[in-house]
Scaffold this active site. Sequence first.
Site, PDB file in Angstrom:
ATOM      1  N   TRP A 101       1.520  -5.583   9.643  1.00 27.71           N
ATOM      2  CA  TRP A 101       1.408  -4.340  10.420  1.00 27.71           C
ATOM      3  C   TRP A 101       0.470  -4.512  11.599  1.00 27.71           C
ATOM      4  CZ3 TRP A 101       5.502  -1.906   9.663  1.00 27.71           C
ATOM      5  CH2 TRP A 101       6.046  -1.735   8.385  1.00 27.71           C
ATOM      6  N   ASP A 171      -5.488   1.728  11.605  1.00 26.72           N
ATOM      7  CA  ASP A 171      -4.293   2.162  10.876  1.00 26.72           C
ATOM      8  C   ASP A 171      -4.696   2.259   9.403  1.00 26.72           C
ATOM      9  OD1 ASP A 171      -1.925   2.336   9.451  1.00 26.72           O
ATOM     10  OD2 ASP A 171      -0.978   0.589  10.381  1.00 26.72           O
ATOM     11  N   LYS A 195       2.731   7.031   2.551  1.00 32.40           N
ATOM     12  CA  LYS A 195       2.146   6.138   1.570  1.00 32.40           C
ATOM     13  C   LYS A 195       1.300   6.937   0.581  1.00 32.40           C
ATOM     14  CE  LYS A 195       4.067   2.918   3.877  1.00 32.40           C
ATOM     15  NZ  LYS A 195       3.619   2.053   4.937  1.00 32.40           N
TER      16      LYS A 195
HETATM   17  C1  LIG Z   1       4.133   1.442   6.136  1.00 29.16           C
HETATM   18  C2  LIG Z   1       3.125   1.048   7.125  1.00 29.16           C
HETATM   19  C3  LIG Z   1       3.370   1.098   8.505  1.00 29.16           C
HETATM   20  C4  LIG Z   1       4.727   1.479   9.087  1.00 29.16           C
HETATM   21  O1  LIG Z   1       4.947   2.815   8.878  1.00 29.16           O
HETATM   22  P1  LIG Z   1       6.225   3.566   9.493  1.00 29.16           P
HETATM   23  O2  LIG Z   1       5.839   4.992   9.289  1.00 29.16           O
HETATM   24  O3  LIG Z   1       7.408   3.129   8.720  1.00 29.16           O
HETATM   25  O4  LIG Z   1       6.319   3.199  10.927  1.00 29.16           O
HETATM   26  C5  LIG Z   1       2.355   0.766   9.357  1.00 29.16           C
HETATM   27  N1  LIG Z   1       1.144   0.398   8.900  1.00 29.16           N
HETATM   28  C6  LIG Z   1       0.871   0.339   7.583  1.00 29.16           C
HETATM   29  C7  LIG Z   1      -0.493  -0.072   7.129  1.00 29.16           C
HETATM   30  C8  LIG Z   1       1.845   0.649   6.653  1.00 29.16           C
HETATM   31  O5  LIG Z   1       1.571   0.588   5.345  1.00 29.16           O
END
Ligand SMILES: *Cc1c(COP(=O)(O)O)cnc(C)c1O
Length: 360
Positions: A101, A171, A195
Amino acid sequence: MSRVYNFSAGPAVLPEEVLKSAAEEMLDYKGTGMSVMEMSHRSKAFEEIITGAEQDLRDLMGIPDQYKVLFLQGGASQQFAMIPMNLMKNRVADYIITGQWAKKAAQEAAKYGKVNKIASSEDKVFSYIPDCSDLPISEDADYVYICENNTIYGTKYKQLPNTKGKTLVADVSSCFLSEPVDVTKYGIIYGGVQKNIGPAGVVIAIIREDLIREDVLPGTPTMLTYKTHADAKSLYNTPPAYGIYICGKVFQWLKGMGGLEEMKKRNEKKAKLLYDFLDQSRLFKGTVVKEDRSLMNVPFVTGNEELDAMFVKESKAAGFENLKGHRTVGGMRASIYNAMPYEGVEALVAFMKKFEEENL
Ligand SMILES: *Cc1c(COP(=O)(O)O)cnc(C)c1O
């Protein structure tokens, strides 16, 4: 009706109380005679939902007044572009690469400016977090970017990087609301909610006010400018209204559980149960260095691909869903987010013990 133990990395398990309450309100939300799905986002009922959700999030995280809370769309992945478009005044940013990511975010940012990869753990399949106490932070960096909890590899920063005064952007998709945070250490904290918070379709971005600017990169679309959403209190256009409503219910649930200190305790207890088992197991082993282990995503392997596949198959038959590791790494992964009860991890460990005895 029977519910499984769902160890999915995302979209993931939600608190049963939240789902039940949403079901009760499905046909008639609080006497409005309609579902939240059918409601104008300009209605009084929805205004109360979104302002209530923001206030509860502010209370839970202790978000100071000089930070805006935005409910956005486009997934966490859209932030990979939105962040450089809004923040890259000097067209330079520093990225720490601790997994897929962070890597994707860096690749996207490189479309808009110079990306310096100032540290990486790719040399050991992202199984650790690099030492970030004294990194070569670029003098003209507009920000330093991290992915705080690495969903795929199961690592988490236990200490934030020393950014030497530069703005930190994080993030937190897979560790959002899993423990208390000091918001003031960040310029932007953001995450997709699917998540650890709610249904897919909502991204929450918590942004320090001075980073919400008009002088974004030329050509930045209106919808990708933070100021658009900040000025309109996340109601510039139709927001993901039902998703925000469920997030609000999860915030209420978290408050009822005792807030983020309590969640941290619970998450530590759950993770310890699983990691302690992995540490003494003669069949299974964790793939991450101990100091950097995530409380949320726990990858593990047997060391034998056939046995891994058999474990995934048998665990599914026994009511444990989504234990297969990410397609890029293989093995297994148990995501044990806030809504996974302790009993779920207990049952998983008991199943793993049995599998170990049968297959050693
Ligand atoms: C799942 C995830 C993403 C991507 O998320 P989307 O909403 O599908 O774009 C980005 N960063 C992390 C840490 C993730 O777990």
